[in-house]
Scaffold this motif. Structure first.
Motif, PDB file in Angstrom:
ATOM      1  N   ARG A 229       0.833  -1.203   0.000  1.00 36.51           N
ATOM      2  CA  ARG A 229       0.000   0.000   0.000  1.00 36.51           C
ATOM      3  C   ARG A 229       0.869   1.254   0.000  1.00 36.51           C
ATOM      4  NH1 ARG A 229      -4.210   2.592  -1.926  1.00 36.51           N
ATOM      5  NH2 ARG A 229      -5.127   4.072  -0.446  1.00 36.51           N
ATOM      6  N   MET A 230       1.968   1.226   0.748  1.00 38.81           N
ATOM      7  CA  MET A 230       2.872   2.365   0.790  1.00 38.81           C
ATOM      8  C   MET A 230       3.431   2.656  -0.605  1.00 38.81           C
ATOM      9  SD  MET A 230       4.386   4.789   2.472  1.00 38.81           S
ATOM     10  CE  MET A 230       4.367   4.459   4.247  1.00 38.81           C
TER      11      MET A 230
ATOM     12  N   GLY B 255       2.979   6.025  -3.504  1.00 38.41           N
ATOM     13  CA  GLY B 255       4.192   6.771  -3.812  1.00 38.41           C
ATOM     14  C   GLY B 255       5.218   6.843  -2.708  1.00 38.41           C
ATOM     15  N   GLY B 256       5.170   5.920  -1.753  1.00 39.39           N
ATOM     16  CA  GLY B 256       6.126   5.929  -0.658  1.00 39.39           C
ATOM     17  C   GLY B 256       7.472   5.342  -1.056  1.00 39.39           C
ATOM     18  N   SER B 257       8.445   5.493  -0.170  1.00 35.50           N
ATOM     19  CA  SER B 257       9.800   5.001  -0.410  1.00 35.50           C
ATOM     20  C   SER B 257      10.088   3.801   0.488  1.00 35.50           C
ATOM     21  CB  SER B 257      10.818   6.102  -0.115  1.00 35.50           C
ATOM     22  OG  SER B 257      10.796   6.430   1.265  1.00 35.50           O
TER      23      SER B 257
ATOM     24  N   GLN C 115      -8.753   2.627   4.917  1.00 36.26           N
ATOM     25  CA  GLN C 115      -9.555   2.702   3.694  1.00 36.26           C
ATOM     26  C   GLN C 115      -9.450   4.086   3.049  1.00 36.26           C
ATOM     27  OE1 GLN C 115     -11.063   0.103   2.465  1.00 36.26           O
ATOM     28  NE2 GLN C 115     -11.778  -1.244   4.080  1.00 36.26           N
ATOM     29  N   LEU C 116      -9.210   5.105   3.874  1.00 36.12           N
ATOM     30  CA  LEU C 116      -9.206   6.485   3.384  1.00 36.12           C
ATOM     31  C   LEU C 116      -7.805   7.054   3.212  1.00 36.12           C
ATOM     32  CD1 LEU C 116     -12.046   7.841   5.729  1.00 36.12           C
ATOM     33  CD2 LEU C 116     -12.274   6.955   3.386  1.00 36.12           C
ATOM     34  N   SER C 117      -6.800   6.364   3.722  1.00 35.67           N
ATOM     35  CA  SER C 117      -5.437   6.907   3.689  1.00 35.67           C
ATOM     36  C   SER C 117      -4.871   6.836   2.271  1.00 35.67           C
ATOM     37  CB  SER C 117      -4.534   6.149   4.651  1.00 35.67           C
ATOM     38  OG  SER C 117      -4.478   4.791   4.291  1.00 35.67           O
ATOM     39  N   ALA C 118      -4.283   7.939   1.833  1.00 34.04           N
ATOM     40  CA  ALA C 118      -3.784   8.000   0.452  1.00 34.04           C
ATOM     41  C   ALA C 118      -2.417   8.656   0.355  1.00 34.04           C
ATOM     42  CB  ALA C 118      -4.780   8.739  -0.434  1.00 34.04           C
TER      43      ALA C 118
ATOM     44  N   ILE D 244       1.927   6.151   7.864  1.00 30.87           N
ATOM     45  CA  ILE D 244       2.869   6.070   8.982  1.00 30.87           C
ATOM     46  C   ILE D 244       2.184   6.464  10.289  1.00 30.87           C
ATOM     47  CG2 ILE D 244       4.985   7.039   9.950  1.00 30.87           C
ATOM     48  CD1 ILE D 244       5.996   7.269   7.026  1.00 30.87           C
ATOM     49  N   ALA D 245       1.379   7.524  10.245  1.00 36.91           N
ATOM     50  CA  ALA D 245       0.674   7.981  11.447  1.00 36.91           C
ATOM     51  C   ALA D 245      -0.284   6.913  11.969  1.00 36.91           C
ATOM     52  CB  ALA D 245      -0.073   9.275  11.160  1.00 36.91           C
ATOM     53  N   LEU D 246      -0.920   6.190  11.041  1.00 37.50           N
ATOM     54  CA  LEU D 246      -1.875   5.163  11.467  1.00 37.50           C
ATOM     55  C   LEU D 246      -1.193   3.978  12.138  1.00 37.50           C
ATOM     56  CD1 LEU D 246      -4.405   5.165   8.500  1.00 37.50           C
ATOM     57  CD2 LEU D 246      -4.795   5.931  10.847  1.00 37.50           C
ATOM     58  N   MET D 247       0.114   3.857  11.963  1.00 39.42           N
ATOM     59  CA  MET D 247       0.827   2.785  12.653  1.00 39.42           C
ATOM     60  C   MET D 247       0.853   2.999  14.163  1.00 39.42           C
ATOM     61  SD  MET D 247       1.472   0.487  10.527  1.00 39.42           S
ATOM     62  CE  MET D 247      -0.148   1.028   9.948  1.00 39.42           C
ATOM     63  N   VAL D 248       0.646   4.233  14.603  1.00 36.88           N
ATOM     64  CA  VAL D 248       0.479   4.470  16.035  1.00 36.88           C
ATOM     65  C   VAL D 248      -0.736   3.698  16.532  1.00 36.88           C
ATOM     66  CG1 VAL D 248      -0.014   6.212  17.795  1.00 36.88           C
ATOM     67  CG2 VAL D 248       1.582   6.728  15.937  1.00 36.88           C
TER      68      VAL D 248
END
Length: 411
Positions: free
Chosen positions: A55-56, A60-62, A112-115, A121-125
Motif C-alpha cells: 500500500r505504501m 508513492g512511498g519510499s 480505507q481512506l489513507s492515500a 505512517i501515522a496510522l501505525m500508532v
C-alpha cells in the motif's frame, strides 16, 4: 524449583497422550478465550503488516517510509507494554482490552481512506496501540489464570495460537487482496476486530488484587523482572535479522532458491515445537529451559553467518525455531512466578517491552554492520547478542543456586 510431573498412567509411566494433548488445566474456558483472542489479533495485525508495504508503494512511498511503518508500530508497543501491564493489575484485563479493540477497528477503517505516506505512517500508532492493548492483557490473563504447575503449558499454548495466527495471516491477506483489493482486505480486519470485541465480552473484569495494594506499589517497570528482561533483550537482538537480511544475503551469493529451505522449515518446526513442548517448562526447571533456548539461538545465528546453502539453512531453521519456540513462554512463566500478586501484569509487560526493545536495537545495529562490513558479520552480531543474553541469564541461574544453597545451610 521442583519440576511438576505429568499425570501417571496406571502402570506408573507418564501418559504420552497427556504430553501431546496437555492437561485439562490448560484448556479452561477462560484460557480458550485468551487463545482465540491472540489468534484473531495476529491474523488481523499481521495481515495489515503484510499488505501495508504494498500500500505504501501504491501511494508513492519510499523504502525508508516502509521501514518507518514498522519502526513506529514497534516503538509504540515497546514503550507502552510495561505501563499497560500495570493497568491490568489496577483495572483488570477487560477494561484495558476494550480500547485496544477500538484502536484496531479504527486503524483498519482509517486505512480505507489513507492515500499518502505520512498518513499511513501515522496510522501505525493505532496499530501499535492495538497490539499492545490487546496482546499484553490477554497474555497476563493467561498467566494469572493458571496455577504455577501448569503456567508454562498454558503460556506455551497461548503462543502456539499466536504462531498459528501469524502463519495464517499472509495467505489470508493476499487471498482477500486478490479477490477485492486492499479495501476488502482492510474491511476483513475490521471484521476481525468485531470478533475480538465479542470475545472480550466473555473476559472477566476486575483487577487481580485490591486497588489500594496496587496503588501503594505503583512502578513504571517491574524491578524484579529487569534481570530476566535484560537477558531477553540481548537474546532478541538478532530476531529481525533473518527476516530482513537473510534473503539479501542469499541473493548476493546467488543462492536465492535456497531460501525456500529456511522459510519453509522455520515456521512449520516452530509450530511443531510449540505443539509438542508447550509444557516443557512445567516438567523441567524453567531456568534450565530458558538458558538452553538462548544457547540454541546463538548457535543458529552463527550458522546463518556461514555462506547460505540448503544444508546450513535447514539446520539453522530447526535450531532457531526450537530455541525461539520455548524461550519466551518459559521466561513469561518465570517472571510471573516470581512477581508479587500486585504486579504480575507489570512484570509481564516489562518482559514484553524488552523483546520489542531488542528487536528495535538489533535491527538498527545489524543494519549498520551489514552496510559497513558484510551480511555474515551482521549474523555474527546476532550470535554475539544471543551469547551475551545466555551469559547474563546464566549469571541469574548461578545467583539463584547460590541463594538456595545459602538458605539450606544450617545457621
Amino acid at each position: 524449583m521442583g519440576a511438576p510431573k505429568w499425570p501417571p498412567t496406571p502402570n506408573g509411566r507418564a501418559s504420552k497422550d497427556a504430553m501431546l494433548l496437555g492437561s485439562r488445566a490448560a484448556f479452561a474456558p477462560i484460557l480458550l478465550m485468551c487463545y482465540a483472542i491472540t489468534l484473531a489479533l495476529h491474523v488481523g495485525s499481521i495481515a495489515l503488516s503484510t499488505l501495508l508495504p504494498f500500500r505504501m508503494m501504491e501511494v508513492g512511498g519510499s523504502s525508508t517510509q516502509v521501514g518507518l511503518l514498522f519502526s513506529v508500530m514497534t516503538v509504540v508497543s515497546m514503550v507502552l507494554r510495561p505501563t499497560i501491564g500495570g493497568w491490568v493489575d489496577r483495572l483488570g484485563a477487560r477494561r484495558v482490552l476494550i480500547p485496544g479493540v477500538v484502536a484496531l477497528a479504527f486503524t483498519s477503517l482509517a486505512l480505507q481512506l489513507s492515500a499518502t505516506p505520512p498518513t499511513l505512517i501515522a496510522l501505525m500508532v493505532g496499530l501499535g496501540l492495538a497490539n499492545a492493548l490487546v496482546s499484553t492483557p490477554v497474555s497476563v490473563l493467561t498467566a494469572i489464570s493458571t496455577a504455577p504447575a501448569h503456567r508454562g503449558e498454558a503460556l506455551g499454548t497461548y503462543y502456539l495460537a499466536s504462531s498459528i495466527g501469524i502463519a495464517l495471516a499472509p495467505p489470508f491477506a493476499f487471498g482477500l487482496q486478490a479477490l477485492g483489493g486492499m479495501p476488502l482486505a482492510f474491511g476483513a480486519v475490521t471484521v476481525v476486530a468485531i470478533i475480538i470485541a465479542w470475545l472480550v465480552t466473555r473476559v472477566p473484569g476486575g483487577p487481580s488484587a485490591t486497588v489500594e495494594r496496587i496503588a501503594a506499589r505503583f512502578r513504571l517497570v517491574s524491578a524484579g523482572a529487569l534481570p530476566v528482561s535484560g537477558a531477553l533483550m540481548l537474546a532478541t537482538l538478532g530476531h529481525s535479522s533473518f527476516y530482513a537480511f537473510l534473503p539479501l544475503y542469499a541473493l548476493s551469493r546467488g543462492r536465492g532458491a535456497a531460501l525456500a529451505w529456511f522459510f519453509g522449515v522455520y515456521p512449520l518446526w516452530m509450530i511443531a515445537c510449540r505443539v509438542l513442548w508447550r509444557g516443557l517448562a512445567d516438567r523441567v526447571n524453567r531456568l534450565h529451559v530458558a538458558l538452553a533456548a538462548m544457547v540454541l539461538q546463538a548457535v543458529a545465528y552463527a550458522i546463518l553467518a556461514l555462506p547460505p546453502a540448503p544444508v546450513t539453512l535447514v539446520v539453522a531453521a530447526v535450531i532457531l525455531a526450537t530455541g525461539t519456540a520455548v524461550l519466551y513462554p518459559t521466561l513469561a512463566a518465570l517472571v510471573v512466578d516470581r512477581a508479587d500478586a500486585t504486579e504480575r501484569g507489570l512484570a509481564l509487560g516489562t518482559l514484553s517491552g524488552s523483546w520489542d526493545l531488542g528487536v528495535v536495537i538489533g535491527s538498527a545495529l545489524t543494519g549498520v554492520v551489514v552496510d559497513h562490513v558484510s551480511y555474515g558479520a551482521g549474523f555474527v552480531v546476532a550470535a554475539a547478542g544471543a551469547t551475551l543474553g545466555a551469559l547474563a541469564f546464566a549469571s541469574i541461574v548461578l545467583r539463584r543456586r547460590s541463594a538456595v544453597g545459602a538458605s539450606a545451610r544450617p545457621a
